[in-house]
Design a protein around this motif. Structure first.
Motif, PDB file in Angstrom:
ATOM      1  N   GLN A 188       1.795   2.648   5.641  1.00  0.00           N
ATOM      2  CA  GLN A 188       2.233   2.546   4.259  1.00  0.00           C
ATOM      3  C   GLN A 188       3.307   1.630   4.389  1.00  0.00           C
ATOM      4  O   GLN A 188       3.891   1.248   5.106  1.00  0.00           O
ATOM      5  N   ARG A 200       3.830   8.681   6.445  1.00  0.00           N
ATOM      6  CA  ARG A 200       4.933   7.915   5.105  1.00  0.00           C
ATOM      7  C   ARG A 200       6.325   8.464   5.449  1.00  0.00           C
ATOM      8  O   ARG A 200       6.758   9.013   6.240  1.00  0.00           O
ATOM      9  N   ALA A 244      -5.423   9.441   8.918  1.00  0.00           N
ATOM     10  CA  ALA A 244      -4.255   8.588   9.397  1.00  0.00           C
ATOM     11  C   ALA A 244      -4.083   9.111  10.875  1.00  0.00           C
ATOM     12  O   ALA A 244      -3.956  10.440  11.075  1.00  0.00           O
ATOM     13  N   ILE A 286      -8.954   6.641   0.591  1.00  0.00           N
ATOM     14  CA  ILE A 286      -8.045   7.289   1.668  1.00  0.00           C
ATOM     15  C   ILE A 286      -9.010   7.838   2.785  1.00  0.00           C
ATOM     16  O   ILE A 286      -9.890   8.463   2.575  1.00  0.00           O
ATOM     17  N   TYR A 321      -8.372   2.266  -3.625  1.00  0.00           N
ATOM     18  CA  TYR A 321      -8.252   2.716  -2.253  1.00  0.00           C
ATOM     19  C   TYR A 321      -9.224   3.846  -1.783  1.00  0.00           C
ATOM     20  O   TYR A 321      -9.276   4.693  -2.906  1.00  0.00           O
ATOM     21  N   SER A 376       0.803  -1.232   0.096  1.00  0.00           N
ATOM     22  CA  SER A 376       0.149   0.058  -0.016  1.00  0.00           C
ATOM     23  C   SER A 376       0.948   1.260  -0.130  1.00  0.00           C
ATOM     24  O   SER A 376       1.831   1.500   0.905  1.00  0.00           O
ATOM     25  N   SER A 436      -3.394   4.765   5.920  1.00  0.00           N
ATOM     26  CA  SER A 436      -4.585   4.659   6.057  1.00  0.00           C
ATOM     27  C   SER A 436      -5.693   4.656   4.843  1.00  0.00           C
ATOM     28  O   SER A 436      -5.755   5.662   4.238  1.00  0.00           O
ATOM     29  N   ALA A 437      -6.229   3.481   4.671  1.00  0.00           N
ATOM     30  CA  ALA A 437      -7.156   3.353   3.778  1.00  0.00           C
ATOM     31  C   ALA A 437      -8.216   2.192   3.647  1.00  0.00           C
ATOM     32  O   ALA A 437      -7.658   1.192   4.012  1.00  0.00           O
ATOM     33  N   HIS A 493      -0.570   4.020   0.810  1.00  0.00           N
ATOM     34  CA  HIS A 493      -1.083   4.704   1.706  1.00  0.00           C
ATOM     35  C   HIS A 493      -0.964   4.448   3.530  1.00  0.00           C
ATOM     36  O   HIS A 493      -1.090   3.006   3.501  1.00  0.00           O
TER      37      HIS A 493
END
Length: 746
Positions: free
Chosen positions: A104, A670, A135, A132, A130, A50, A54-55, A52
């Motif tokens: 991530q 990230r 986060a 999003i 995804y 991923s 959080s997704a 991201h």
């Protein structure tokens, strides 16, 4: 009858600097690491991760990847045949993401292809839709803000462990401290930075099982997690240790083990997976970043009256070993000092940051930086030398830890501090030789802005697993006659991760059986568990198991010799052998910390190390050169002098890295620097000369009286270096690693 070892076997036995069988091979590049594994018909695995933190996952389309020539399989969570979750302490981490991603780099799909580049292109062709979402990246918010989104399965608290001793009197009331200092401290996210990235080879077997050749720290706990996910009995998931290129805690958790096995079983072909360096940063846990608030109260002459602390550890997206890390931070949160009144609250938090788990000295490292910084502040407030204030409060044998546990073996901390302080300092002021100045031959300075500082650090670390864990190791020892000479084979599942354990097992066998020719069989799951190569425990527990199994073999030999006095040992073994014994070894029991007071005999053994650092600091550019590190460490019994010195040097190097350069930069969940170009680790040019004093005060409860030695130097080196930089600059420096902008004076 007591058997006396031959002089030759004694030369390579316990206490000798026996050479490592892997040493020459590693230096010459001939050693076979897990990334070197190869079978002619193998496929290559790759992972879809991923982007991201959080997704929600709304759709996964693998059709384009499957259509590519040379691609043999593309798997998602729907293809996991058994349990879909795994984990060290709690089964909370999905084998492949199901309906959401929590950090991530989380694995979403896996690919097998005939060529590694084909596998990578196929992974890139998998399309994931995804949605999003916000986060959660602030651990304090995750813990204490009721409006924070939930990351963990039952909220954002992994563990809250209080410690309560006595009562902290308020200012102006009887028993209150005369001098109080407070501070807030922060520790960045450190990476284990092993040189050998995650890799392994899964081979499907004729019985429907799988053979996995893997670089790991704990074969049996891997097996325990892998088998249910494959929907196989444990005896059909066989693990063998492949060459390990460093570990430091990061290989306690699974990385590509289940993925490679799934692909091998699906394709019917061996599958090799090797992470690149960038992927490795996403593929393993890291050291917990920490934010800590401390208050120390003392009398005017520097005697501690109370310590109050809040320790917040960011565990990231999944549990891993965070509960144990929190327990260590709480139980060792005041350090090796006698404190009559204690109020500690240690927390582990779920967030959408990268998962964190075991790293050398886990939990104790973060707390040590804070409490040692506080001891320096207290020394300044009381007008007392920083060494003397530590001596006045030092624990000794008979002292109680914050948990109420009595230190029942030697703990000569005051003497260690005095010995350290008495060691000569490096001669002179900062040199004019550019190679010895901060910045080196880059000629950033000619010495005009360079100041020297000296600082001290003290650390206490628990050895072996704690809080009631059934911590044991198994060893099988066999003596036989080969080529007319006695030969001993030692077989355990203990992982050699670079610490020299293979060498030590052979040394113990030579000492106990008096036989020069000893072979240590490759570690695998065909013998009972040896536990993890972590917590500085293998010399204690696996060493104890090998010693106990050797004693059992020796007892059988002695009985035979008593019955057949006319026969030599060689003749006895030829006639009645091979003689083989398997033994488990357990240390004394430990107990969980009380969930309200934190009291309990939670630790097996404790080890102390003290450091002095001398640094030169360019206060104009914020550059630091560590001129010298000196250390005094009590190891109970020296088993291999050269290997031991290497452990102290290595632990000190990682402590230096945490103090001055090592941090995974994370912004909004990230990772910004997943490479050795941007994640800085100490090189040989950054490490200074070291002055060591190694003490032997045996622990009567441990095999040979030893104390685990690998982790304590990592604790005390960091605060010593930072204290030296403070001394040179006069700055408070409450966050590590130190950055040039933190140090440079305006």
């Amino acid at each position: 009858m007591t058997h006396t070892a031959s002089s030759r076997s004694q030369d390579q036995g316990v206490g000798a600097s026996a050479p490592r069988p892997d040493g020459t091979l590693k230096v010459t590049g001939e050693f076979a690491y897990s990334s070197d594994l190869y079978l002619a018909d193998m496929l290559w695995g790759a992972t879809v991760r991923s982007p991201h933190p959080s997704a929600w996952i709304r759709a996964i389309d693998v059709s384009a990847a499957l259509a590519m020539p040379g691609v043999h399989a593309v798997l998602t969570h729907e293809d996991v045949p058994g349990r879909k979750f795994y984990g060290l302490e709690h089964k909370d981490q999905p084998v492949l993401a199901i309906d959401q991603v929590r950090y991530q780099g989380e694995a979403v799909a896996i690919v097998a292809a005939g060529h590694p580049e084909t596998a990578r292109r196929a992974a890139a062709a998998v399309r994931v839709e995804y949605e999003i979402r916000e986060a959660v990246t602030d651990a304090r918010r995750a813990l204490f803000d009721p409006e924070s989104p939930q990351v963990g399965p039952g909220g954002n608290v992994v563990r809250h462990q209080p410690v309560r001793v006595g009562r902290i009197a308020e200012a102006g009331t009887p028993g209150a401290a005369e001098v109080v200092v407070t501070g807030e401290y922060e520790v960045g996210m450190q990476d284990q930075a092993f040189l050998g990235p995650e890799s392994g080879l899964a081979v499907p077997a004729e019985d429907g099982g799988v053979d996995l050749y893997i670089a790991t720290q704990w074969l049996h706990v891997d097996q325990d997690q892998i088998a249910p996910c494959l929907d196989l009995p444990k005896d059909k998931v066989r693990l063998a240790l492949a060459g390990v290129g460093g570990a430091f805690g990061a290989r306690e958790d699974l990385s590509m083990q289940i993925h490679a096995a799934l692909l091998a079983l699906r394709t019917g072909r061996p599958v090799k997976m090797v992470y690149g360096r960038e992927e490795s940063f996403f593929g393993h846990v890291h050291r917990h970043p920490a934010r800590m608030r401390y208050e120390h109260g003392a009398t005017r002459d520097g005697r501690l009256v109370h310590v109050r602390a809040e320790i917040v550890l960011d565990g990231g997206a999944y549990c891993s070993s965070s509960p144990a890390v929190v327990g260590n931070a709480a139980s060792l949160g005041v350090g090796p000092y006698e404190v009559p009144n204690i109020e500690i609250d240690a927390y582990g938090a779920y967030t959408n940051n990268p998962p964190c788990g075991a790293m050398r000295g886990f939990g104790a490292v973060q707390a040590c930086y804070a409490y040692e910084s506080q001891m320096d502040r207290l020394a300044e407030a009381c007008g007392i030398d920083p060494v003397e204030i530590r001596v006045r409060n030092a624990v000794s044998q008979g002292s109680r830890l914050a948990t109420g546990q009595v230190i029942d073996s030697p703990a000569p901390l005051a003497g260690m501090l005095r010995e350290l302080a008495a060691m000569p300092l490096p001669a002179g002021e900062p040199s004019s030789d550019l190679r010895s100045l901060p910045g080196g031959v880059a000629q950033t300075t000619h010495g005009e802005g360079v100041r020297r500082g000296v600082g001290y650090g003290v650390g206490i670390k628990n050895i072996c697993f704690s809080e009631g864990f059934d911590d044991y190791s198994t060893a099988r020892v066999k003596i036989e006659l080969l080529g007319g000479a006695l030969h001993v084979q030692v077989h355990t599942a203990a992982a050699e991760v670079g610490q020299g354990l293979v060498t030590l097992q052979a040394q113990i066998a030579r000492t106990e059986l008096g036989v020069e020719r000893v072979t240590v069989a490759p570690a695998d799951t065909s013998v009972g568990s040896a536990g993890s190569s972590s917590a500085s425990r293998q010399s204690y527990v696996t060493g104890g198991a090998v010693k106990t199994a050797c004693e059992a073999v020796r007892e059988r030999l002695d009985k035979l010799r008593a019955e057949h006095a006319e026969l030599t040992r060689e003749e006895l073994v030829e006639r009645f052998g091979p003689i083989e014994e398997t033994r488990e070894y357990r240390h004394r029991p430990t107990y969980p910390m009380d969930p309200v007071t934190g009291q309990g005999d939670s630790h097996t053994q404790l080890a102390l190390c003290v450091h002095r650092a001398v640094v030169d600091v360019d206060v104009e550019l914020g550059l630091v050169k560590v001129v010298e590190l000196a250390a005094v460490q009590d190891v109970g019994k020296i088993l291999n002098p050269v290997a031991l010195e290497g452990q102290i040097h290595g632990g000190s190097a990682q402590g230096l890295g945490l103090a001055l350069m090592e941090e995974i930069q994370v912004r909004d969940g990230r990772v910004l620097n997943p490479s050795f170009t941007d994640y800085l680790i100490p090189t040989i040019l950054d490490m200074p000369p070291m002055r060591l004093s190694i003490l032997e005060n045996p622990d009567p409860a441990a095999p040979y009286g030893l104390r685990g030695a690998g982790e304590p130097p990592t604790l005390s080196s960091t605060p010593a270096i930072v204290a030296a930089v403070r001394a040179a600059t006069g700055l408070p420096l409450a966050r590590i690693p130190l950055r040039p902008q933190d140090i440079a004076l305006a």
